[in-house]
Design a protein around this motif. Structure first.
Motif, PDB file in Angstrom:
ATOM      1  N   UNK A  79       0.863  -1.130  -0.031  1.00  0.00           N
ATOM      2  CA  UNK A  79       0.004  -0.059   0.042  1.00  0.00           C
ATOM      3  C   UNK A  79       0.880   1.317   0.015  1.00  0.00           C
ATOM      4  N   UNK A  80       1.217   1.427  -1.058  1.00  0.00           N
ATOM      5  CA  UNK A  80       2.142   2.704  -1.277  1.00  0.00           C
ATOM      6  C   UNK A  80       1.486   4.120  -0.828  1.00  0.00           C
ATOM      7  N   UNK A  81       0.012   4.022  -1.260  1.00  0.00           N
ATOM      8  CA  UNK A  81      -0.887   5.153  -0.795  1.00  0.00           C
ATOM      9  C   UNK A  81      -0.925   5.869   0.596  1.00  0.00           C
ATOM     10  N   UNK A  82      -0.468   4.786   1.611  1.00  0.00           N
ATOM     11  CA  UNK A  82      -0.456   4.985   3.046  1.00  0.00           C
ATOM     12  C   UNK A  82       0.262   6.412   3.305  1.00  0.00           C
ATOM     13  N   UNK A  83       1.633   6.160   2.431  1.00  0.00           N
ATOM     14  CA  UNK A  83       2.541   7.385   2.563  1.00  0.00           C
ATOM     15  C   UNK A  83       1.991   8.799   2.136  1.00  0.00           C
ATOM     16  N   UNK A  84       1.433   8.748   0.927  1.00  0.00           N
ATOM     17  CA  UNK A  84       0.839   9.727   0.387  1.00  0.00           C
ATOM     18  C   UNK A  84      -0.363  10.357   1.158  1.00  0.00           C
ATOM     19  N   UNK A  85      -1.102   9.630   1.925  1.00  0.00           N
ATOM     20  CA  UNK A  85      -2.101  10.109   2.837  1.00  0.00           C
ATOM     21  C   UNK A  85      -1.534  10.832   3.902  1.00  0.00           C
ATOM     22  N   UNK A  86      -0.465  10.158   4.346  1.00  0.00           N
ATOM     23  CA  UNK A  86       0.271  10.820   5.621  1.00  0.00           C
ATOM     24  C   UNK A  86       0.697  12.264   5.190  1.00  0.00           C
ATOM     25  N   UNK A  87       1.173  12.329   4.229  1.00  0.00           N
ATOM     26  CA  UNK A  87       1.809  13.598   3.571  1.00  0.00           C
ATOM     27  C   UNK A  87       0.472  14.417   3.386  1.00  0.00           C
ATOM     28  N   UNK A  88      -0.523  14.106   2.935  1.00  0.00           N
ATOM     29  CA  UNK A  88      -1.598  14.937   2.808  1.00  0.00           C
ATOM     30  C   UNK A  88      -2.300  15.366   4.133  1.00  0.00           C
ATOM     31  N   UNK A  89      -2.412  14.305   4.965  1.00  0.00           N
ATOM     32  CA  UNK A  89      -2.860  14.868   6.338  1.00  0.00           C
ATOM     33  C   UNK A  89      -1.790  15.710   6.864  1.00  0.00           C
ATOM     34  N   UNK A  90      -0.723  15.556   6.673  1.00  0.00           N
ATOM     35  CA  UNK A  90       0.316  16.547   7.264  1.00  0.00           C
ATOM     36  C   UNK A  90       0.229  18.113   6.979  1.00  0.00           C
ATOM     37  N   UNK A  91      -0.033  18.174   5.505  1.00  0.00           N
ATOM     38  CA  UNK A  91      -0.389  19.660   4.991  1.00  0.00           C
ATOM     39  C   UNK A  91      -1.574  20.026   5.328  1.00  0.00           C
ATOM     40  N   UNK A  92      -2.492  19.269   5.507  1.00  0.00           N
ATOM     41  CA  UNK A  92      -3.933  19.789   6.102  1.00  0.00           C
ATOM     42  C   UNK A  92      -3.869  20.198   7.683  1.00  0.00           C
ATOM     43  N   UNK A  93      -2.956  19.144   8.301  1.00  0.00           N
ATOM     44  CA  UNK A  93      -2.789  19.389   9.606  1.00  0.00           C
ATOM     45  C   UNK A  93      -2.302  20.681  10.142  1.00  0.00           C
ATOM     46  N   UNK A  94      -1.114  21.314   9.502  1.00  0.00           N
ATOM     47  CA  UNK A  94      -0.810  22.434   9.488  1.00  0.00           C
ATOM     48  C   UNK A  94      -1.609  23.646   9.388  1.00  0.00           C
ATOM     49  N   UNK A  95      -2.674  23.525   8.768  1.00  0.00           N
ATOM     50  CA  UNK A  95      -3.614  24.636   8.272  1.00  0.00           C
ATOM     51  C   UNK A  95      -4.393  24.693   9.599  1.00  0.00           C
ATOM     52  N   UNK A  96      -5.118  23.268  10.005  1.00  0.00           N
ATOM     53  CA  UNK A  96      -5.984  23.434  11.154  1.00  0.00           C
ATOM     54  C   UNK A  96      -5.248  23.514  12.253  1.00  0.00           C
ATOM     55  N   UNK A  97      -4.212  23.305  12.508  1.00  0.00           N
ATOM     56  CA  UNK A  97      -3.397  23.818  13.750  1.00  0.00           C
ATOM     57  C   UNK A  97      -3.312  25.288  13.857  1.00  0.00           C
ATOM     58  N   UNK A  98      -2.886  25.763  12.923  1.00  0.00           N
ATOM     59  CA  UNK A  98      -2.872  27.473  12.724  1.00  0.00           C
ATOM     60  C   UNK A  98      -4.003  28.084  12.927  1.00  0.00           C
ATOM     61  N   UNK A  99      -5.226  27.412  12.460  1.00  0.00           N
ATOM     62  CA  UNK A  99      -6.634  28.018  12.607  1.00  0.00           C
ATOM     63  C   UNK A  99      -7.156  27.933  14.117  1.00  0.00           C
ATOM     64  N   UNK A 100      -6.629  26.855  14.473  1.00  0.00           N
ATOM     65  CA  UNK A 100      -7.070  26.658  16.333  1.00  0.00           C
ATOM     66  C   UNK A 100      -6.293  27.422  16.918  1.00  0.00           C
ATOM     67  N   UNK A 101      -4.858  27.546  16.768  1.00  0.00           N
ATOM     68  CA  UNK A 101      -3.960  28.488  17.399  1.00  0.00           C
ATOM     69  C   UNK A 101      -4.524  29.973  17.343  1.00  0.00           C
ATOM     70  N   UNK A 102      -5.356  30.409  16.146  1.00  0.00           N
ATOM     71  CA  UNK A 102      -5.647  31.827  15.924  1.00  0.00           C
ATOM     72  C   UNK A 102      -6.925  31.614  16.916  1.00  0.00           C
ATOM     73  N   UNK A 103      -7.769  30.758  16.847  1.00  0.00           N
ATOM     74  CA  UNK A 103      -9.213  30.748  17.550  1.00  0.00           C
ATOM     75  C   UNK A 103      -8.747  30.841  19.225  1.00  0.00           C
ATOM     76  N   UNK A 104      -7.812  30.115  19.673  1.00  0.00           N
ATOM     77  CA  UNK A 104      -7.352  30.282  21.046  1.00  0.00           C
ATOM     78  C   UNK A 104      -6.946  31.712  21.280  1.00  0.00           C
ATOM     79  N   UNK A 105      -6.051  32.330  20.388  1.00  0.00           N
ATOM     80  CA  UNK A 105      -5.607  33.589  20.703  1.00  0.00           C
ATOM     81  C   UNK A 105      -6.602  34.456  20.980  1.00  0.00           C
ATOM     82  N   UNK A 106      -7.519  34.535  19.995  1.00  0.00           N
ATOM     83  CA  UNK A 106      -8.690  35.293  20.189  1.00  0.00           C
ATOM     84  C   UNK A 106      -9.875  35.141  21.553  1.00  0.00           C
TER      85      UNK A 106
END
Length: 205
Positions: A52-79
């Protein structure tokens, strides 16, 4: 003498026959061994492709959306904490993270939609990075719908809760996303911290 010669010919014939039989068996064994090795090699080759080579691709995709979600939630917490400086830093990080989302696995029409959403999110993040807190909250509330549109396109790496406060914006209401069902209002902060309710649950597919 003729008898001896006949015996000699017979012995040689038998020896030659035995040699040929032995050689034939050896060749057959070699061929069978070679065939076994070939079959094993072929199975190994097929096994490599079935991994299943797709598993690594999924991890990369999750990592990229993870950064955005983390930053959004950090912004929410700051406010929530009325921390304009932390909100500015989170807004800048979110703006930068929009360029890190890998959309190459999506088809062209979907890529175009995602790019458009990311451009809007980047603009919101950049405005938040250089605004005072009231304006930061306006952009944060405005970006939430775009952020939800993005998650609809690319998915989420965690369960999120869409929360809504009817008192925001002179009674017009405002929404945000949270990783917890607990209400901590980023649109009012300490002035009206618990105003709101969960309106929707966004789960991983």
């Amino acid at each position: 003498m003729k008898k001896s010669n006949s015996m000699l010919v017979l012995i040689l014939s038998v020896s030659l026959s035995l040699s040929l039989i032995a050689c034939g068996n050896s060749n057959q064994n070699n061929q069978e061994e070679s065939a076994k090795q070939h079959d094993h090699s072929a199975m190994s080759h097929e096994a490599d492709h079935s991994m299943p080579t797709g598993s690594e691709m999924s991890m990369d995709e999750n990592k990229s959306i993870t950064d955005l979600i983390d930053d959004y939630l950090a912004l929410k917490t700051a406010l929530v904490q009325d921390d304009s400086k932390a909100a500015a830093n989170a807004g800048q990080k979110l703006a930068e993270a929009t360029s890190g989302l890998d959309i190459s696995t999506f088809d062209a029409p979907k890529q175009a939609v995602i790019k458009e959403i990311l451009e809007v999110l980047k603009e919101h993040g950049e405005h938040i990075a250089k605004s005072e807190i009231a304006h930061q909250r306006e952009h944060f509330e405005g970006m939430t719908k775009d952020f939800m549109d993005l998650l609809t396109q690319v998915g989420t790496d965690r369960t999120l809760y869409k929360q809504y406060c009817p008192m925001y914006n002179k009674g017009n209401g405002g929404s945000w996303l949270s990783a917890s069902q607990e209400i901590k209002n980023p649109l009012f902060g300490s002035k009206m911290l618990t105003c709101g309710s969960v309106k929707e649950t966004i789960s991983m597919k």
